[in-house]
Design a protein around this motif. Structure first.
Motif, short mmCIF file in Angstrom:
data_model
loop_
_atom_site.label_atom_id
_atom_site.label_comp_id
_atom_site.label_asym_id
_atom_site.label_seq_id
_atom_site.Cartn_x
_atom_site.Cartn_y
_atom_site.Cartn_z
N ALA A 1 2.46 1.95 -3.35
CA ALA A 1 1.42 2.20 -4.51
C ALA A 1 1.08 3.68 -4.24
O ALA A 1 0.88 4.45 -5.22
N LEU A 2 1.02 4.17 -2.99
CA LEU A 2 0.63 5.48 -2.64
C LEU A 2 1.79 6.44 -2.90
O LEU A 2 1.55 7.38 -3.48
N ALA B 1 0.77 -1.33 0.00
CA ALA B 1 0.04 -0.11 -0.06
C ALA B 1 0.94 1.22 0.07
O ALA B 1 0.54 2.26 -0.67
N TRP C 1 -5.37 2.53 -0.36
CA TRP C 1 -4.54 1.70 -0.82
C TRP C 1 -4.41 0.34 -0.10
O TRP C 1 -4.19 -1.03 -0.29
#
Length: 439
Positions: free
Chosen positions: A91-92, A88, A237
């Motif tokens: 991805a963020l 997450a 995410w």
């Protein structure tokens, strides 16, 4: 101290509701008397809150207490371990298809994230210490990498390492922010540090922590912290990489362990740190010195034969976390008091295998990548004998685990130097997965 999520679940359970939703045990004890607080194991039902919802609810209140205690703007509970948080967080911060500066000693979850997000890694080297372990990442190294590769969007490092080595997070964060990029720290092994007065994590933009590794928290429970990032983005995410049915027992455990660490747990941890310091002075071990900061609760013993020392300890009923050629690593926590330390001391005395570590060479430099991490993950593969794999392209990490630091990363070509090093360190896998030739 408040435990809002636990209290909300406890209050709801005490009303003895007729539960006709998930989980299937409906709050009754599990068959066979298995130990599980099933009466607290709810789903989203309007009264329990929603991990990925708008709130405000008891979950967000509990997350807010963690964020405030550790000095962050936001916190998201994770029920899929730090792996969920690593995916997450990258991805963020990095998005898809970009470039990242990555700690070569990263956990395998980060290499999987590279493939899933199609990220290009630029690896950050670590110096090799005389004790035979990788040292801290230097801010100057980060500066050099960012200057040479201005396309990098995010820097991701691990601190502490499996052996307890800490990097200077505030200094590295300063370098990153001067270049207009953000820093993510894999602090999977450092959830206890803020309760011992450590404030370095607060300088980072995103930090992942495995509560279950060093705190008395349920397995798989972890935390994702952020500064300058609102909670809805963490939720977005987190929901991509997490279950839509997160365990309320795990989340309530996170709520409870923070409250415990504010009082008795913190005091017990500080006592364990004092005892670890005594052991470091009594036994050959990795010690702090100028330029080397360590996790104060991790005991990394040195030995002419780390594997033999670990076997001798297990024969005496003492199970360390890991061993390699020259080291045995023990996690000491607030769960360990005088009796546990005394037992460890007696076992070490009886084993008699501590001393200077066996000569441990640094890993050879990586080879040129033949495929991107994403290509390597999805390409057809076959299993071959490791000894005959020279010249082939690795389909997955080839790494002793623990600590899981890759000698060869996915997409890199195996060379004779890598095979020789793996033999030298006692790597015991006979086979490896490689890309099918012609692909």
């Amino acid at each position: 101290m408040p435990t809002p999520l636990y209290d909300a679940l406890r209050a709801l359970a005490d009303t003895r509701p007729l539960r006709l939703d998930m989980p299937g045990h409906h709050g009754f004890p599990l068959p066979g008397g298995l130990p599980w607080p099933s009466e607290l194991d709810f789903t989203e039902n309007g009264a329990t809150g929603d991990l990925f919802g708008d709130g405000p609810d008891a979950i967000q209140a509990a997350e807010g207490l963690w964020a405030a205690r550790l000095g962050f703007d936001a916190c998201l509970f994770l029920t899929g371990g730090s792996t969920q948080g690593v995916h997450a967080g990258l991805a963020l911060l990095a998005g898809a298809g970009g470039a990242v500066a990555l700690d070569r000693g990263s956990h395998r979850s980060q290499f999987n994230a590279l493939a899933l997000l199609d990220l290009t890694p630029h690896f950050l080297p670590r110096p090799w210490l005389e004790e035979g372990v990788a040292g801290p990442i230097a801010p100057e190294c980060v500066e050099k990498t960012l200057t040479e590769h201005p396309e990098i969007k995010t820097v991701c490092i691990a601190s502490p390492t499996y052996y307890g080595v800490l990097s200077d997070i505030p200094a590295i964060a300063g370098v990153c922010h001067a270049h207009g990029i953000r820093l993510m720290v894999d602090g999977a092994h450092g959830a206890h540090l803020p309760f011992l007065g450590y404030t370095g994590y607060q300088a980072a933009d995103v930090v992942v922590m495995s509560a279950h590794k060093t705190l008395p928290a349920p397995g798989q429970s972890a935390l994702l912290f952020a500064n300058g990032v609102p909670l809805p983005q963490l939720q977005r995410w987190g929901s991509v990489y997490g279950s839509s049915s997160p365990s309320y027992v795990l989340m309530a455990g996170l709520d409870g362990v923070r409250d415990y660490m504010e009082g008795e747990g913190g005091a017990r941890y500080r006592d364990a740190v004092r005892r670890v310091d005594e052991f470091r002075r009594r036994w050959p071990a990795l010690r702090e010195r100028d330029g080397l900061e360590l996790d104060p609760a991790r005991l990394t013993l040195t030995s002419p034969d780390g594997f033999a020392l670990a076997r001798a300890l297990r024969e005496r009923g003492v199970y360390p976390e890991m061993a390699d050629m020259g080291h045995v690593v023990c996690f000491l926590t607030c769960a360990d008091g005088a009796a546990e330390f005394d037992r460890l001391g007696r076992a070490l005395e009886e084993a008699g295998l501590t001393g200077p570590c066996a000569p441990v060479s640094p890993p050879p430099g990586p080879s040129q990548a033949a495929l991107t991490p994403r290509q390597a993950l999805f390409a057809p593969r076959e299993r071959v004998a490791l000894g005959g794999s020279a010249g082939r392209v690795a389909a997955c990490q080839i790494a002793p685990y623990p600590p899981g630091v890759p000698v060869v990363a996915p997409g890199e070509r195996l060379e004779k130097k890598h095979l020789a090093y793996l033999r030298e360190i006692g790597y015991n896998k006979e086979y490896c997965d490689v890309i099918l030739e012609g692909e």
